[in-house]
Design an enzyme around this catalytic site. Structure first.
Site, PDB file in Angstrom:
ATOM      1  N   ASP A  52       0.840  -1.205   0.000  1.00 39.56           N
ATOM      2  CA  ASP A  52       0.000   0.000   0.000  1.00 39.56           C
ATOM      3  C   ASP A  52       0.877   1.258   0.000  1.00 39.56           C
ATOM      4  O   ASP A  52       0.557   2.243  -0.665  1.00 39.56           O
ATOM      5  CB  ASP A  52      -0.925  -0.007   1.228  1.00 39.56           C
ATOM      6  CG  ASP A  52      -1.796  -1.250   1.249  1.00 39.56           C
ATOM      7  OD1 ASP A  52      -2.315  -1.622   0.184  1.00 39.56           O
ATOM      8  OD2 ASP A  52      -1.942  -1.863   2.327  1.00 39.56           O
ATOM      9  N   HIS A  59      -5.534  -3.593   5.475  1.00 38.28           N
ATOM     10  CA  HIS A  59      -5.134  -3.906   4.097  1.00 38.28           C
ATOM     11  C   HIS A  59      -6.300  -4.494   3.305  1.00 38.28           C
ATOM     12  O   HIS A  59      -6.283  -5.659   2.905  1.00 38.28           O
ATOM     13  CB  HIS A  59      -3.936  -4.860   4.090  1.00 38.28           C
ATOM     14  CG  HIS A  59      -3.509  -5.235   2.688  1.00 38.28           C
ATOM     15  ND1 HIS A  59      -2.941  -4.320   1.828  1.00 38.28           N
ATOM     16  CD2 HIS A  59      -3.618  -6.391   1.989  1.00 38.28           C
ATOM     17  CE1 HIS A  59      -2.710  -4.903   0.666  1.00 38.28           C
ATOM     18  NE2 HIS A  59      -3.121  -6.160   0.734  1.00 38.28           N
TER      19      HIS A  59
HETATM   20  N1  LIG Z   1      -0.312  -8.431   1.830  1.00 37.46           N
HETATM   21  C1  LIG Z   1      -0.386  -8.028   0.591  1.00 37.46           C
HETATM   22  O1  LIG Z   1      -0.208  -6.839   0.296  1.00 37.46           O
HETATM   23  C2  LIG Z   1      -0.665  -8.982  -0.508  1.00 37.46           C
HETATM   24  C3  LIG Z   1      -1.094 -10.254  -0.231  1.00 37.46           C
HETATM   25  N2  LIG Z   1      -1.326 -11.153  -1.225  1.00 37.46           N
HETATM   26  C4  LIG Z   1      -1.770 -12.484  -0.844  1.00 37.46           C
HETATM   27  O2  LIG Z   1      -0.679 -13.394  -0.871  1.00 37.46           O
HETATM   28  C5  LIG Z   1      -1.187 -14.726  -1.024  1.00 37.46           C
HETATM   29  C6  LIG Z   1      -0.394 -15.493  -2.078  1.00 37.46           C
HETATM   30  O3  LIG Z   1      -0.586 -14.932  -3.339  1.00 37.46           O
HETATM   31  P1  LIG Z   1       0.121 -15.567  -4.644  1.00 37.46           P
HETATM   32  O4  LIG Z   1       1.548 -15.845  -4.372  1.00 37.46           O
HETATM   33  O5  LIG Z   1      -0.254 -14.729  -5.786  1.00 37.46           O
HETATM   34  O6  LIG Z   1      -0.657 -16.957  -4.735  1.00 37.46           O
HETATM   35  P2  LIG Z   1      -0.187 -18.302  -5.481  1.00 37.46           P
HETATM   36  O7  LIG Z   1      -1.369 -19.195  -5.551  1.00 37.46           O
HETATM   37  O8  LIG Z   1       0.539 -17.975  -6.730  1.00 37.46           O
HETATM   38  O9  LIG Z   1       0.880 -18.916  -4.473  1.00 37.46           O
HETATM   39  C7  LIG Z   1       0.530 -19.354  -3.209  1.00 37.46           C
HETATM   40  C8  LIG Z   1       1.454 -20.473  -2.823  1.00 37.46           C
HETATM   41  O10 LIG Z   1       1.084 -20.914  -1.519  1.00 37.46           O
HETATM   42  C9  LIG Z   1       1.278 -22.312  -1.494  1.00 37.46           C
HETATM   43  N3  LIG Z   1       0.567 -22.924  -0.396  1.00 37.46           N
HETATM   44  C10 LIG Z   1      -0.736 -23.266  -0.302  1.00 37.46           C
HETATM   45  N4  LIG Z   1      -0.966 -23.863   0.881  1.00 37.46           N
HETATM   46  C11 LIG Z   1       0.216 -23.876   1.542  1.00 37.46           C
HETATM   47  C12 LIG Z   1       0.628 -24.365   2.804  1.00 37.46           C
HETATM   48  N5  LIG Z   1      -0.232 -24.960   3.652  1.00 37.46           N
HETATM   49  N6  LIG Z   1       1.928 -24.220   3.141  1.00 37.46           N
HETATM   50  C13 LIG Z   1       2.799 -23.633   2.304  1.00 37.46           C
HETATM   51  N7  LIG Z   1       2.463 -23.156   1.095  1.00 37.46           N
HETATM   52  C14 LIG Z   1       1.190 -23.279   0.728  1.00 37.46           C
HETATM   53  C15 LIG Z   1       0.810 -22.793  -2.868  1.00 37.46           C
HETATM   54  O11 LIG Z   1       1.326 -24.082  -3.154  1.00 37.46           O
HETATM   55  C16 LIG Z   1       1.377 -21.702  -3.751  1.00 37.46           C
HETATM   56  O12 LIG Z   1       2.674 -22.032  -4.228  1.00 37.46           O
HETATM   57  C17 LIG Z   1      -2.668 -14.573  -1.360  1.00 37.46           C
HETATM   58  O13 LIG Z   1      -3.421 -14.797  -0.196  1.00 37.46           O
HETATM   59  C18 LIG Z   1      -2.777 -13.121  -1.779  1.00 37.46           C
HETATM   60  O14 LIG Z   1      -4.055 -12.597  -1.599  1.00 37.46           O
HETATM   61  C19 LIG Z   1      -1.112 -10.836  -2.540  1.00 37.46           C
HETATM   62  C20 LIG Z   1      -0.662  -9.578  -2.869  1.00 37.46           C
HETATM   63  C21 LIG Z   1      -0.466  -8.539  -1.891  1.00 37.46           C
HETATM   64  O1  LIG Z   2      -5.652  -7.370  -4.067  1.00 42.23           O
HETATM   65  C1  LIG Z   2      -5.315  -8.520  -3.739  1.00 42.23           C
HETATM   66  O2  LIG Z   2      -6.061  -9.474  -3.652  1.00 42.23           O
HETATM   67  C2  LIG Z   2      -3.870  -8.723  -3.383  1.00 42.23           C
HETATM   68  C3  LIG Z   2      -3.446  -7.645  -2.478  1.00 42.23           C
HETATM   69  O3  LIG Z   2      -3.643  -7.700  -1.284  1.00 42.23           O
HETATM   70  C4  LIG Z   2      -2.924  -6.425  -3.079  1.00 42.23           C
HETATM   71  O4  LIG Z   2      -2.534  -6.430  -4.271  1.00 42.23           O
HETATM   72  O5  LIG Z   2      -2.888  -5.417  -2.381  1.00 42.23           O
END
Ligand SMILES: NC(=O)C1=CN([C@@H]2O[C@H](COP(=O)(O)OP(=O)(O)OC[C@H]3O[C@@H](n4cnc5c(N)ncnc54)[C@H](O)[C@@H]3O)[C@@H](O)[C@H]2O)C=CC1
Ligand SMILES: O=C([O-])CC(=O)C(=O)O
Length: 338
Positions: A174, A201
């Site tokens: 953010d 967030h």
């Molecule tokens: N805090 C923030 O600003 C943001 C948060 N996110 C969040 O981050 C998370 C991941 O997003 P992406 O990497 O795009 O998803 P993705 O689906 O590409 O990767 C997630 C990974 O987590 C793994 N996974 C699932 N269960 C698991 C477990 N029990 N133990 C270990 N690994 C496990 C999967 O195998 C996969 O490799 C989502 O919840 C998304 O919403 C995404 C962008 C920004």
């Molecule tokens: O928007 C989403 O789902 C992933 C996230 O938290 C971000 O990009 O800020």
């Protein structure tokens, strides 16, 4: 089991030679390392000279990611761990644990729509953290952050390991967005821009404080409203642009790497390490809240206040509280019932 663990061929001697000079040895674990965020984040942490050991954990795919990243000629040792039975080894001795494990959004979904799947994932990973590295600084990326951080706190409380100084919701993206959008509108050098982002967030709980942005710029009220909305909807902007192929990964990996670097610097005793983060807080009446936080040898050294707010920001603050409160309570309830 052996096949699931992959060690880098870097020798101890060359690792010490390349590594962080006078900095202490630091182990960083990434849980969800083979995912959209996890892979570029693994790359960026491999480039961080403060990291000596990098543990890459996922339920699938980590041998390949670890083999790939381990060939980069920086000082840290990379080890890939796959499957629940190797989670303990991935975590043991970790100073910082970064959690991007879980499902991302698709168009039309809110972050809260991820709760049902991600809450359970976060709960089980935090149960293992309490067992294997209770003193690590935890950087929670998995959404909905407004609920997953309270879940983590409850899991740690139940295990008797909770230290509010060591639990961080990563809201750096953010701030990254607010800086980028502000610099574009104000026509100032983005490298010099600072904008605090407070609250939570998700949607309107993301409250950028453009009245405190530096360098100062003469933006109109309408421009501030538009910048605020774009920052709040930044995640959705990426989700829609990716059209079903997930949410922000590259900018999130960058933001996650910035925040983890701040944690490592703080642990190593660097002065004045300040980042915004969603932490246990008394800044408002809500038990968790994102604001500027000073990070030091014990994690959170000081949760900084909000400073002077514009009327628009004061309104935004009051509007966000009910939603943020409900998300926090949902997380706590889940942790108690499961
Ligand atoms: N805090 C923030 O600003 C943001 C948060 N996110 C969040 O981050 C998370 C991941 O997003 P992406 O990497 O795009 O998803 P993705 O689906 O590409 O990767 C997630 C990974 O987590 C793994 N996974 C699932 N269960 C698991 C477990 N029990 N133990 C270990 N690994 C496990 C999967 O195998 C996969 O490799 C989502 O919840 C998304 O919403 C995404 C962008 C920004
Ligand atoms: O928007 C989403 O789902 C992933 C996230 O938290 C971000 O990009 O800020």
């Amino acid at each position: 089991m052996l096949r699931s663990i992959l060690r880098s061929s870097t020798s101890n001697a060359s690792r010490r030679g390349f590594a962080s000079g006078a900095s202490p040895e630091r182990k960083v674990a990434i849980l969800g390392a083979a995912g959209g965020i996890g892979q570029p984040l693994s790359l960026l942490m491999k480039l961080n000279p403060l990291v000596t050991r990098l543990a890459l954990y996922d339920i699938a795919g980590t041998p390949g990611v670890a083999a790939d990243v381990s060939h980069i000629n920086t000082g840290s040792e990379v080890v890939g761990y796959m499957g629940d039975e190797n989670l303990g080894k991935a975590l043991e001795g970790s100073d910082v644990v970064i959690i991007p494990a879980g499902v991302p959004r698709k168009p039309g979904m809110t972050r809260d729509d991820l709760f049902n799947i991600n809450a359970g994932i976060v709960k089980s990973l935090c149960t293992a953290i309490a067992k294997y590295c209770p003193n690590a600084l935890v950087n929670m990326i998995s959404n909905p952050v407004n609920s997953t951080v309270p879940i983590a706190a409850e899991v740690f409380k139940k295990a008797g390991t909770y230290d509010e100084k060591r639990l961080f919701g990563v809201t750096t993206l953010d701030v990254v967005r607010a800086k980028t959008f502000y610099a574009g509108k104000a026509k100032v050098n983005v490298a010099e821009v600072n904008v605090p982002v407070v609250g939570g967030h998700a949607g309107i709980t993301i409250l950028p404080l453009f009245s405190q942005a530096t360098p100062k710029a003469n933006l109109s009220d309408d421009e501030i409203v538009a910048l605020t909305k774009r920052t709040q909807d930044g995640g959705t902007e990426v989700v829609e642009a990716k059209a079903g192929k997930g949410s922000a990964t590259l900018s999130m990996a960058y933001a996650g790497a910035v925040f983890a670097d701040a944690c490592l610097k703080g642990l190593n005793g660097a002065p004045d390490v300040v980042e915004c983060s969603f932490v246990q807080s008394t800044v408002t009446e809500l038990p968790f809240f994102a604001s500027k936080v000073r990070i030091g040898k014990n994690g959170v050294e000081e949760v900084l206040g909000l400073g002077a707010l514009s009327n628009f920001e004061k309104e935004g603050l009051e509007k966000l509280k009910p939603e943020l409160k409900a998300s926090i309570e949902k997380g706590i309830k889940f942790a108690h019932q499961n």
